[in-house]
Design a protein around this motif. Structure first.
Motif, PDB file in Angstrom:
ATOM      1  N   SER A  63      35.778  51.856  30.939  1.00 58.71           N
ATOM      2  CA  SER A  63      37.065  51.266  30.562  1.00 58.71           C
ATOM      3  C   SER A  63      37.316  51.493  29.079  1.00 58.71           C
ATOM      4  O   SER A  63      36.441  51.244  28.238  1.00 58.71           O
ATOM      5  N   TRP A  66      37.046  47.645  27.743  1.00 62.12           N
ATOM      6  CA  TRP A  66      35.751  46.965  27.741  1.00 62.12           C
ATOM      7  C   TRP A  66      34.663  47.782  27.058  1.00 62.12           C
ATOM      8  O   TRP A  66      33.607  47.246  26.719  1.00 62.12           O
ATOM      9  N   SER A  83      38.448  45.270  35.953  1.00 59.66           N
ATOM     10  CA  SER A  83      38.815  46.560  35.370  1.00 59.66           C
ATOM     11  C   SER A  83      39.273  47.540  36.432  1.00 59.66           C
ATOM     12  O   SER A  83      38.713  47.612  37.526  1.00 59.66           O
ATOM     13  N   THR A 125      43.996  43.412  31.696  1.00 57.67           N
ATOM     14  CA  THR A 125      42.597  43.320  32.107  1.00 57.67           C
ATOM     15  C   THR A 125      41.920  42.121  31.453  1.00 57.67           C
ATOM     16  O   THR A 125      41.112  41.433  32.081  1.00 57.67           O
ATOM     17  N   TYR A 154      46.210  43.891  38.724  1.00 60.08           N
ATOM     18  CA  TYR A 154      44.964  43.278  38.276  1.00 60.08           C
ATOM     19  C   TYR A 154      44.674  41.975  39.013  1.00 60.08           C
ATOM     20  O   TYR A 154      43.514  41.658  39.289  1.00 60.08           O
TER      21      TYR A 154
END
Length: 433
Positions: A63, A66, A83, A125, A154
């Protein structure tokens, strides 16, 4: 890093736990932001770590949000991360757009490469992950398109119910289709964006729904990663300017916060200047900055660039701080300027939604005024995918695009389709002419 929520207002600065479900300071009513209570120790170590994660098959490392989790307020909670491999958006050189904008060189950071086709995924996210941390089962947003598409995707990935509120008749079907496809319960309200947001604030508190508009500070934290990735892609060399569209001003708030934190943590040596570009019919921030006085909303914002058709941007105080901190500027552009700039971007082999093209239109005006020099290092952020509003494209290139007042715009870069007979000789003559 350890963090807490803090009131944005400098006279207050009240502090709250990250697990409190609040969007404004309960003491003074100010906006909230995440404040870190410690700093990363060695920028060189973390630059190397983040670069190495690009080669990892771990879901979080893949990601583009992240991957930089040490700069996000989820210490010890990363197992909750929702994610869809967001981020990982490219930097694209655009020589034709540079020439049109009066620059020697122009680079686009294209957020339309995200899973649902817009920058909203970077923030969503984190927003949906926070909803899980809080134990919420339902999430909601007010949206003219991109936010609803992102939240629905999401929320579905996280197993949450999502509710979308949108202005009746004021949305691109390309965006609404995404929210419907991802399973969001969709309510079309007979009011404008700002009126509906006030309504949903009441409903969220009453029904225990977690609100995921840009007033949510965790959305802003996720959108910071656009800057983290941009600078990582440039080997941590900041540009002179970062140009972005201005609607609710969440990105302006996120970008400035990210840049200040990276400077304070020792990752970069200077702050790029921010240039925020608004559509002429929805430009309250431009009016406020240029004319001074009290901030005044636009009761009935009008622009074909639906993603920035916001008359009362909730994040304007944060955006003002970032504009001031970066010695930035704000510009407004017409519907004609947006439409032509969008067509020019397309001639670069790069597609975007109308709001994204406000960046190039703004650059053209800012270079003409001398605010941006031709030799400056400029990155413009394209916020959404070309397929977000295909009707706009067809109407422009066929000379049918009308502004909100019903005036037909000039298709100065039109690429009209040609109707031909089923005759190879006739078609050959057309192609050879």
């Amino acid at each position: 890093m350890l963090a807490e929520l803090a009131c944005f207002e400098q006279k207050c600065r009240a502090r709250f736990a990250l697990t409190e479900v609040i969007y404004n300071c309960p003491d003074c009513g100010g906006l909230l932001e995440v404040a870190f209570t410690e700093k990363l120790l060695d920028p060189d170590v973390w630059r190397k770590t983040w670069r190495e994660r690009r080669m990892s098959n771990d879901a979080l490392d893949q990601s583009g949000v992240w991957r930089y989790r040490e700069l996000l307020p989820f210490d010890g909670q990363h197992h909750l991360a929702v994610s869809l491999r967001e981020g990982n958006t490219p930097l694209l050189d655009a020589p034709r757009a540079a020439s049109y904008g009066g620059l020697d060189r122009l680079t686009f950071k294209h957020q339309g490469f995200n899973p649902t086709g817009s920058f909203k995924d970077n923030g969503m996210t984190c927003g949906v992950t926070q909803a899980l941390r809080l134990g919420r089962k339902r999430v909601a947003c007010v949206s003219t398109g991109n936010t609803s598409a992102s939240m629905a995707a999401y929320a579905s990935a996280a197993g949450l119910d999502s509710i979308v509120f949108l202005p009746h008749g004021n949305i691109s079907y390309g965006k609404l289709a995404q929210a419907l496809e991802y399973g969001a319960r969709t309510l079309e309200v007979e009011a404008n964006f700002d009126q509906i947001l006030a309504l949903v604030r009441v409903l969220a508190d009453r029904l225990g729904i977690y609100l995921l508009n840009s007033i949510n500070p965790f959305r802003i934290e996720g959108q910071k990663s656009i800057i983290f990735e941009m600078l990582d892609q440039r080997d941590w060399n900041p540009p002179d300017w970062i140009v972005l569209p201005g609607g609710n001003l969440g990105n302006a708030s996120a970008f400035g916060k990210a840049l200040r934190e990276l400077r304070d943590f020792g990752f970069i040596h200077k702050l790029p200047r921010l240039a925020i570009v608004q559509a002429e019919g929805a430009a309250p921030f431009y009016d406020f900055v240029r004319r001074g006085g009290e901030f005044a909303c636009v009761p009935d914002p009008k622009t074909l660039a639906t993603a920035i058709r916001i008359g009362d941007p909730v994040s304007w105080p944060k955006a003002l701080r970032e504009l001031t901190a970066s010695d930035g500027t704000v510009e407004q552009v017409t519907e004609q300027e947006i439409a032509d700039a969008k067509a020019v971007i397309g001639r670069c082999g790069i597609g975007c939604e109308p709001a994204s093209a406000a960046t190039l239109a703004g650059i053209r005006k800012l270079t003409c005024s001398g605010t941006i020099r031709a030799s400056d290092d400029v990155i413009a952020v394209l916020t959404g995918n070309v397929l977000k509003d295909p009707d706009y494209i067809y109407r422009y290139h066929t000379g049918q695009l009308q502004d909100p007042e019903g005036k037909t715009l000039k298709a100065q870069f039109a690429n009209r389709p040609v109707v031909t007979p089923n005759d190879p000789d006739a078609i050959a003559r057309i192609l050879e002419s």
